[in-house]
Design a protein around this motif. Structure first.
Motif, mmCIF file in Angstrom:
data_model
loop_
_atom_site.group_PDB
_atom_site.id
_atom_site.type_symbol
_atom_site.label_atom_id
_atom_site.label_comp_id
_atom_site.label_asym_id
_atom_site.label_seq_id
_atom_site.Cartn_x
_atom_site.Cartn_y
_atom_site.Cartn_z
ATOM 1 N N ARG A 21 3.992 -4.246 -12.439
ATOM 2 C CA ARG A 21 3.493 -3.191 -11.558
ATOM 3 C C ARG A 21 3.069 -3.700 -10.186
ATOM 4 O O ARG A 21 3.082 -2.961 -9.206
ATOM 5 C CB ARG A 21 2.322 -2.456 -12.224
ATOM 6 C CG ARG A 21 2.678 -1.846 -13.567
ATOM 7 C CD ARG A 21 1.633 -0.866 -14.066
ATOM 8 N NE ARG A 21 0.320 -1.475 -14.284
ATOM 9 C CZ ARG A 21 -0.737 -0.793 -14.723
ATOM 10 N NH1 ARG A 21 -0.612 0.491 -14.987
ATOM 11 N NH2 ARG A 21 -1.894 -1.394 -14.914
ATOM 12 N N LEU A 22 2.687 -4.971 -10.119
ATOM 13 C CA LEU A 22 2.110 -5.505 -8.889
ATOM 14 C C LEU A 22 3.070 -5.540 -7.698
ATOM 15 O O LEU A 22 2.661 -5.187 -6.580
ATOM 16 C CB LEU A 22 1.552 -6.906 -9.166
ATOM 17 C CG LEU A 22 0.598 -7.503 -8.140
ATOM 18 C CD1 LEU A 22 -0.583 -6.578 -7.867
ATOM 19 C CD2 LEU A 22 0.096 -8.862 -8.626
ATOM 20 N N PRO A 23 4.334 -5.948 -7.868
ATOM 21 C CA PRO A 23 5.215 -6.006 -6.685
ATOM 22 C C PRO A 23 5.351 -4.676 -5.958
ATOM 23 O O PRO A 23 5.310 -4.632 -4.717
ATOM 24 C CB PRO A 23 6.551 -6.461 -7.283
ATOM 25 C CG PRO A 23 6.172 -7.250 -8.491
ATOM 26 C CD PRO A 23 4.993 -6.511 -9.065
ATOM 27 N N GLY A 24 5.494 -3.589 -6.693
ATOM 28 C CA GLY A 24 5.606 -2.285 -6.050
ATOM 29 C C GLY A 24 4.346 -1.908 -5.305
ATOM 30 O O GLY A 24 4.393 -1.363 -4.188
ATOM 31 N N THR A 25 3.198 -2.198 -5.921
ATOM 32 C CA THR A 25 1.919 -1.896 -5.276
ATOM 33 C C THR A 25 1.747 -2.710 -4.000
ATOM 34 O O THR A 25 1.384 -2.179 -2.945
ATOM 35 C CB THR A 25 0.760 -2.172 -6.249
ATOM 36 O OG1 THR A 25 0.836 -1.241 -7.333
ATOM 37 C CG2 THR A 25 -0.588 -2.026 -5.558
ATOM 38 N N ALA A 56 4.676 -13.158 -9.005
ATOM 39 C CA ALA A 56 4.875 -11.890 -8.293
ATOM 40 C C ALA A 56 4.155 -11.899 -6.949
ATOM 41 O O ALA A 56 4.687 -11.441 -5.939
ATOM 42 C CB ALA A 56 4.387 -10.721 -9.155
ATOM 43 N N VAL A 57 2.941 -12.436 -6.934
ATOM 44 C CA VAL A 57 2.191 -12.525 -5.673
ATOM 45 C C VAL A 57 2.885 -13.508 -4.732
ATOM 46 O O VAL A 57 2.937 -13.293 -3.511
ATOM 47 C CB VAL A 57 0.737 -12.965 -5.933
ATOM 48 C CG1 VAL A 57 -0.044 -13.015 -4.614
ATOM 49 C CG2 VAL A 57 0.039 -12.028 -6.900
ATOM 50 N N GLY A 58 3.423 -14.576 -5.279
ATOM 51 C CA GLY A 58 4.083 -15.584 -4.465
ATOM 52 C C GLY A 58 5.232 -15.046 -3.636
ATOM 53 O O GLY A 58 5.572 -15.608 -2.584
ATOM 54 N N ARG A 59 5.836 -13.957 -4.076
ATOM 55 C CA ARG A 59 6.940 -13.359 -3.314
ATOM 56 C C ARG A 59 6.470 -12.800 -1.969
ATOM 57 O O ARG A 59 7.285 -12.512 -1.083
ATOM 58 C CB ARG A 59 7.583 -12.231 -4.123
ATOM 59 C CG ARG A 59 8.203 -12.675 -5.442
ATOM 60 C CD ARG A 59 8.701 -11.471 -6.226
ATOM 61 N NE ARG A 59 8.726 -11.721 -7.653
ATOM 62 C CZ ARG A 59 8.791 -10.785 -8.586
ATOM 63 N NH1 ARG A 59 8.879 -9.508 -8.222
ATOM 64 N NH2 ARG A 59 8.793 -11.093 -9.874
ATOM 65 N N HIS A 62 5.136 -14.812 2.718
ATOM 66 C CA HIS A 62 5.446 -14.663 4.142
ATOM 67 C C HIS A 62 5.346 -13.211 4.595
ATOM 68 O O HIS A 62 5.996 -12.796 5.555
ATOM 69 C CB HIS A 62 6.840 -15.221 4.418
ATOM 70 C CG HIS A 62 6.997 -16.658 4.006
ATOM 71 N ND1 HIS A 62 6.335 -17.685 4.641
ATOM 72 C CD2 HIS A 62 7.705 -17.231 2.995
ATOM 73 C CE1 HIS A 62 6.646 -18.838 4.056
ATOM 74 N NE2 HIS A 62 7.466 -18.586 3.059
ATOM 75 N N SER A 63 4.514 -12.453 3.919
ATOM 76 C CA SER A 63 4.311 -11.048 4.247
ATOM 77 C C SER A 63 3.670 -10.901 5.624
ATOM 78 O O SER A 63 2.884 -11.759 6.049
ATOM 79 C CB SER A 63 3.410 -10.417 3.176
ATOM 80 O OG SER A 63 2.872 -9.200 3.619
ATOM 81 N N PRO A 64 3.974 -9.822 6.346
ATOM 82 C CA PRO A 64 3.306 -9.581 7.640
ATOM 83 C C PRO A 64 1.809 -9.347 7.502
ATOM 84 O O PRO A 64 1.076 -9.463 8.484
ATOM 85 C CB PRO A 64 4.020 -8.342 8.181
ATOM 86 C CG PRO A 64 4.643 -7.691 6.986
ATOM 87 C CD PRO A 64 4.999 -8.800 6.055
ATOM 88 N N VAL A 65 1.343 -9.006 6.316
ATOM 89 C CA VAL A 65 -0.086 -8.919 6.021
ATOM 90 C C VAL A 65 -0.419 -10.067 5.084
ATOM 91 O O VAL A 65 0.176 -10.187 4.013
ATOM 92 C CB VAL A 65 -0.446 -7.563 5.367
ATOM 93 C CG1 VAL A 65 -1.920 -7.533 4.978
ATOM 94 C CG2 VAL A 65 -0.119 -6.412 6.311
ATOM 95 N N LYS A 66 -1.347 -10.913 5.488
ATOM 96 C CA LYS A 66 -1.671 -12.102 4.703
ATOM 97 C C LYS A 66 -2.070 -11.697 3.281
ATOM 98 O O LYS A 66 -2.940 -10.843 3.084
ATOM 99 C CB LYS A 66 -2.814 -12.867 5.363
ATOM 100 C CG LYS A 66 -3.053 -14.242 4.768
ATOM 101 C CD LYS A 66 -1.894 -15.174 5.015
ATOM 102 C CE LYS A 66 -2.168 -16.567 4.472
ATOM 103 N NZ LYS A 66 -0.995 -17.459 4.645
ATOM 104 N N THR A 67 -1.417 -12.310 2.303
ATOM 105 C CA THR A 67 -1.653 -11.982 0.900
ATOM 106 C C THR A 67 -2.006 -13.260 0.138
ATOM 107 O O THR A 67 -1.214 -14.195 0.095
ATOM 108 C CB THR A 67 -0.412 -11.317 0.279
ATOM 109 O OG1 THR A 67 -0.071 -10.150 1.039
ATOM 110 C CG2 THR A 67 -0.681 -10.903 -1.159
ATOM 111 N N TYR A 68 -3.199 -13.272 -0.423
ATOM 112 C CA TYR A 68 -3.708 -14.443 -1.129
ATOM 113 C C TYR A 68 -3.713 -14.201 -2.632
ATOM 114 O O TYR A 68 -3.764 -13.050 -3.097
ATOM 115 C CB TYR A 68 -5.148 -14.758 -0.704
ATOM 116 C CG TYR A 68 -5.347 -14.987 0.763
ATOM 117 C CD1 TYR A 68 -5.190 -16.249 1.321
ATOM 118 C CD2 TYR A 68 -5.735 -13.938 1.604
ATOM 119 C CE1 TYR A 68 -5.412 -16.466 2.682
ATOM 120 C CE2 TYR A 68 -5.950 -14.140 2.964
ATOM 121 C CZ TYR A 68 -5.789 -15.408 3.492
ATOM 122 O OH TYR A 68 -5.996 -15.609 4.833
#
Length: 237
Positions: A21-25, A56-59, A62-68
């Motif tokens: 569910r996380l990637p879509g969110t 899933a988070v690792g994908r 390089h997101s335009p919004v920093k994701t930790y």
């Protein structure tokens, strides 16, 4: 990274076995945030998952919004949310559920109220104007009714303590969350009760909410514990 650089808004996402569910969110949240004028970041708190949640988070590295991604070895949604909140340095911070049941665009109204000076703004499925896009099962509705009745004794002015979409003044919620002890699903009540006891106003905003399959909450496994946690919160006054 445990303590992140300051931003205007940081969103905490507690996650336990949420690889599906996380990637879509995250895709929806990133798309929303990059179009807004606030500086922002997302932190996923992995609650000792045994699936591919971290991958899933690792994908989104390089997101335009920093994701930790940070870890939390203590089990329970409350423990994960607390870890994310107390390690934040954002001006405003809050949390959403990994299933994206509350539309992320609800943040428009939330941020407007926070900027007006409200210290706590929470989504509500029961405020005037709210509605269910997809209802919960009958079993979950029954369990929710009992929990809601008990929580109402602690927070009589709050219509919905459990919608997983809550945002706060950063310094306030860090101070309050640091004194919270509930690790499970009743954490929301403990957090709101402490804010209420401090005399700070809590605003509710109506939302359109969708029940998404795959919830980790089980009325059988978590219901009794959540009710006993409400008793603990009441006795801690």
């Amino acid at each position: 990274m445990l303590r992140r650089p300051p931003v205007d808004l940081e969103i905490v996402v507690p996650a336990f076995n949420e690889e599906s569910r996380l990637p879509g969110t995250l895709t929806e949240v990133v798309g929303y945030l990059e179009s807004r004028p606030w500086s922002s970041a997302i932190v996923v708190v992995d609650n000792d998952s045994v699936d591919g949640t971290l991958e899933a988070v690792g994908r989104f590295a390089h997101s335009p919004v920093k994701t930790y991604a940070i870890g939390c070895s203590e089990h329970g949604k409350g423990a994960a949310v607390r870890r994310g909140v107390v390690t934040s340095t954002a001006r405003y911070t809050g949390f959403i559920d990994a299933d994206n049941a509350t539309p992320i665009a609800s943040l428009d109204q939330v941020m407007a109220l926070l900027r007006q000076g409200y210290p706590a703004v929470i989504a509500s499925r029961r405020a005037v104007g709210a509605r269910y896009e997809v209802e919960q099962s009958l079993v979950r509705r029954g369990g929710g009714w009992m929990f809601r009745a008990a929580a109402h004794l602690l927070l009589p002015d709050i219509a919905d303590t459990q919608c997983g979409f809550k945002f706060f003044d950063g310094p306030l919620v860090r101070a309050v969350a640091g004194n919270c002890h509930i690790k499970g699903f009743a954490f929301d009540v403990e957090l709101l009760a402490q804010i209420d006891r401090a005399g700070r106003r809590i605003a509710e905003v109506p939302v359109v909410w969708t029940d998404v399959p795959g919830s980790t909450f089980s009325a059988r496994r978590h219901g009794l514990r959540s009710m006993s946690d409400l008793v603990r919160i009441s006795l801690s006054r």
